[in-house]
Design an enzyme around this catalytic site. Structure first.
Site, PDB file in Angstrom:
ATOM      1  N   ASP A 151       0.840  -1.198   0.000  1.00  0.00           N
ATOM      2  CA  ASP A 151       0.000   0.000   0.000  1.00  0.00           C
ATOM      3  C   ASP A 151       0.879   1.253   0.000  1.00  0.00           C
ATOM      4  OD1 ASP A 151      -2.029   1.820   0.298  1.00  0.00           O
ATOM      5  OD2 ASP A 151      -2.458   1.333   2.387  1.00  0.00           O
ATOM      6  N   ASP A 353      -1.968   6.375  -6.088  1.00  0.00           N
ATOM      7  CA  ASP A 353      -2.247   5.455  -4.993  1.00  0.00           C
ATOM      8  C   ASP A 353      -2.361   4.032  -5.540  1.00  0.00           C
ATOM      9  OD1 ASP A 353      -2.990   4.511  -2.461  1.00  0.00           O
ATOM     10  OD2 ASP A 353      -5.115   4.840  -2.864  1.00  0.00           O
TER      11      ASP A 353
END
Ligand SMILES: *[C@@H]1O[C@H](CO)[C@@H](O)[C@H](O)[C@H]1NC(C)=O
Ligand SMILES: *[C@@H]1O[C@H](CO)[C@@H](O)[C@H](O)[C@H]1NC(C)=O
Length: 475
Positions: A151, A353
């Site tokens: 992440d 992201d």
């Protein structure tokens, strides 16, 4: 602008007819350069197809295979692809986007009333979403292989640990037990890494018998609470790190089902790239595969980065957060630059992201993209919207679909053409949608999501302050 171009084509055709050339082929050729022809069957791979491994991950020293959570290639599914619930994925995606927007606006508010508050808001965590990609990392001695979500939007690496004092959710691999590892150390609550928890997780560390306790929430009632600890991490046989700080979570709950934890690749001090900076200089790259039957790669360091990567500076909009900021300056659809004033992008800013699925654009930019895309897709029957996607087509009965190419321009001159799988989101043959959505507010940051990143080589250069892209990073 489009009028000019049509006019140009007409003039070319007229000229050709007058001069008796067969140049309609030339005009068509120009069109083909600006579009992708996609086999519809490739959007819906058979769940029984076998896994094709990334050669880059197999052959590169500091490289891990990346798999999609639901895929044929995932260790978690025993080679059987599970059908993802797209509506649920997109619902969670919106929750993640909302949490990113609220973190960014909180940062702005924090700057305004800096030293005013010492209270940590109860719900400061980010939402994990569910469009996640997974790598397998060895933790402890002897090493225990665990599948972690990676992440770029968060920092603390953690895994579920025995003893589970309250709840652990079910995971595929056996839960890590620190008492069976000879390289595990507890971290004292007076140590520097314990003090770093408040910026890495949004919550200050606390003390239990002088050991440092962390807690991180991800919205949707997901959380991990446990001891901050130090352990040996084995990425590959040659890349082994002693003393990596991570969360040993004895109380965990939420949407992580099956997955052992998370690898935090953000920009904070406690993130994995920051902790391994001496070896990799905060540089990593990945390629997200276009389908669950391929693996991609997550590669640390700069050794294997292709020379065709084009870089753009990390924008300051995300300073003080773990996010990697971008400056979008334009979008091209089917070879035509959309007429969007530069402030539409510069006012809210943008970031990239790994965990956001669908790219979010400022409302005016999305409207321009949608109308250009629709105009060039007019021969395909449109159908109803679904979840956050409002531009969908019924492609039942088609074998191939011709879609306009989409490219993003970033500050510094990087132009990134999306892969052919980075434009449409396939629910089913009768509902294939444009894979972009508009923000509801002009002031919300744009987010370059993971559907759009598929098959691109994406390079994060934290030390150089830049992010880069190259085409054809993986299948
Ligand atoms: C770490 O702390 C926990 C809780 O106090 C304790 O049970 C465990 O034995 C400690 N582990 C080591 C290796 O010191
Ligand atoms: C989609 O198109 C097919 C073939 O033209 C048609 O039979 C079907 O009813 C359409 N489905 C929807 C949901 O519009």
């Amino acid at each position: 602008m489009s009028i000019h171009r049509d006019l140009f084509n007409i003039i070319v055709i007229v000229l050709c007819v007058c001069l008796n050339w067969d140049c309609t082929k030339g005009v068509q050729g120009r069109r083909e350069i600006d579009s992708h022809i996609i086999q519809l069957s490739s959007l819906f791979p058979s769940p029984s197809s076998s896994c094709v491994l990334s050669t880059k991950a197999s052959n590169t020293k500091s490289s891990l295979h990346v798999t999609h959570r639901h895929g044929t290639c995932s260790r978690l599914t025993n080679g059987k692809a599970t059908t993802p619930d797209h509506v649920e994925i997109l619902r969670l995606d919106q929750a993640r986007v909302n949490s990113i927007h609220s973190k960014l606006s909180k940062k702005v508010n924090d700057r305004v009333r800096q030293s005013q508050s010492t209270n940590v808001p109860a719900k400061s965590g980010s939402t994990l979403g569910s469009g996640n990609y997974i790598v397998t990392v060895g933790i402890g001695t002897p090493k225990h292989d665990l599948s972690l979500i990676f992440d770029t939007g968060s920092d603390l690496t953690w895994t579920q640990c025995e003893p589970c004092v309250q709840t652990c959710y079910s995971q595929k691999e056996p839960i890590f037990n620190p008492s069976s590892s000879s390289s595990y150390y507890n971290v004292s609550c007076s140590s520097a890494p314990c003090s770093s928890l408040s910026s890495a997780t949004g919550n200050a560390g606390s003390c239990s018998a002088s050991n440092c306790v962390y807690g991180i929430q991800y919205g949707d009632q997901s959380f991990s609470v446990g001891y901050l600890a130090k352990e040996k991490f084995t990425l590959t046989s040659s890349d082994v790190f002693n003393g990596v700080y991570f969360g040993c979570g004895e109380n965990n709950q939420g949407l992580f089902t099956g997955i052992a934890g998370l690898l935090g690749l953000g920009r904070d001090k406690l993130s994995f790239p920051s902790q391994t900076a001496k070896t990799y200089n905060k540089i990593f790259s990945y390629c997200l595969p276009s389908s669950s039957r391929y693996t991609g790669h997550l590669t640390f360091g700069s050794a294997a980065i292709s020379s065709s990567v084009k870089f753009t500076p990390i924008s300051t909009i995300t300073d003080g957060t773990s996010f990697y900021g971008l400056d979008i300056v334009g979008i091209t659809v089917g070879g035509r630059k959309l007429a969007i004033s530069s402030t539409v992008f510069s006012t809210p800013g943008a970031l990239i992201d790994s965990g956001t699925v669908i790219t979010r654009l400022p409302p005016k930019a999305y409207a321009a993209l949608r109308s250009a895309f629709k105009a060039q897709m007019s021969k395909y029957p449109s159908t109803s919207a679904v979840s956050i996607l409002d531009t969908c087509f019924n492609l039942s009965g088609y074998k191939t679909v011709t879609i306009p190419k989409v490219a993003f321009s970033f500050s510094g001159g990087a132009v990134v053409e999306l892969g052919s799988k980075g434009i449409l989101y396939p629910f089913k043959m009768s509902q294939v949608c444009l894979a972009f959505a508009g923000n509801s507010d002009d002031n919300n940051a744009a987010i370059f999501g993971n559907v759009q990143q598929q098959t691109l080589e994406v390079v994060y250069d934290g030390a150089g302050g830049r992010v880069g892209f190259a085409p054809n990073g993986c299948s």
